[in-house]
Design an enzyme around this catalytic site. Structure first.
Site: not given
Ligand code: NAD
Length: 247
Positions: A90, A155, A159
């Site tokens: 994730n 990005y 994905k």
């Molecule tokens: P967030 O930024 O709140 O959390 C990201 C997580 O990734 C955190 O736990 C962080 O510790 C970890 N992370 C970031 N860089 C890292 C690194 N270098 N090494 C290890 N861990 C790392 O983001 P989120 O919105 O919860 O995103 C989680 C996933 O969901 C991601 O893959 C993101 O692409 C995907 N996503 C998010 C959304 C959205 O709208 N928030 C939409 C579609 C997909």
């Protein structure tokens, strides 16, 4: 729904990942959450223990862009828990910037975490799952893997790659009783979205048929379903959880 299962969730310290960890714990799994730093990992574990001190949860912080570190962490988990049933890839970053401002270093950085990081975790995890007779791999994709986005080209590129890995691994690993699926969330209220300009988020939200952005729990529910035996015949699926958004 996940009684006696052992799960690893990367990027489990906040946002969607934290929501998945919480949901898995509520449903009987033991969870090892991965984060990037000791402080954030400890904080996440502590906050889950405050909800229920009996929750079987612990944290680790391997560098996900280092294949060896990831392998060592997963082997340690296997040694301790004797199995690994669910791997949730994730963790992810986004650079929401125009092409003209994008640097080659930033493009490499996003590929390293969002794509190679998944591959590095899948390699040791799939071997363990095969040996024990099966398992489940789940990846966090994104709505932007399907519709792209108007800036931040790295990005959606990563994905789209996640979708490709998901579909191919599902075909390759089915014979080993390993299911591989992805969830493609829409706009979800996390730090990643908080970092976007307000007007961008508002414009997107206005076009979502369900009329709101997602909570991490909306997304975590999809992960729970796919991780559970309720999805025993589901593999190679990219499940959109986006409120019907098709821009
Ligand atoms: P967030 O930024 O709140 O959390 C990201 C997580 O990734 C955190 O736990 C962080 O510790 C970890 N992370 C970031 N860089 C890292 C690194 N270098 N090494 C290890 N861990 C790392 O983001 P989120 O919105 O919860 O995103 C989680 C996933 O969901 C991601 O893959 C993101 O692409 C995907 N996503 C998010 C959304 C959205 O709208 N928030 C939409 C579609 C997909």
């Amino acid at each position: 729904m996940l009684k006696d299962k052992v799960a690893v969730v990367t990027g489990g310290t906040r946002g969607i990942g934290y929501g998945i960890v919480k949901k898995f714990l509520e449903n009987g799994a033991s969870v090892v959450l991965f984060g990037s730093r000791k402080e954030t990992v400890d904080k996440a574990v502590q906050s889950l223990k405050e909800i229920d001190s009996e929750y079987p949860v612990e944290g680790m912080y391997p560098n996900l862009t280092d294949a060896h570190e990831v392998e060592q962490a997963i082997l340690l988990i296997k040694e301790k828990y004797k199995r690994l049933d669910i791997l949730v890839n994730n963790a992810g970053i986004s650079h929401s910037k125009a092409l003209y401002d994008y640097t080659p270093e930033e493009f490499s950085q996003i590929i390293d975490l969002n794509v190679k990081g998944i591959f590095y975790a899948v390699l040791p995890a799939a071997k363990i799952m095969k040996e024990q007779g099966g398992g489940c791999i789940l990846n966090t994709s994104s709505m932007s893997s399907i519709i792209g986005q108007t800036s931040g080209v790295g990005y959606p590129t990563t994905k789209y790659a996640v979708n490709g890995m998901t579909i191919s691994l599902a075909r390759e690993l089915g014979k080993d009783h390993i299911r591989v699926n992805a969830v493609a969330p829409g706009v979800t209220e996390t730090d990643m979205v908080a970092a976007l300009p307000k007007e961008v988020v508002a414009a997107i939200s206005a076009q979502i048929p369900i009329g709101r952005t997602a909570d991490p729990e909306d997304v975590a529910n999809a992960f729970l379903y796919l991780a559970s035996d309720q999805a025993s015949y589901v593999t190679g699926e990219i499940l959109s959880v986006d409120g019907g958004a098709r821009f």
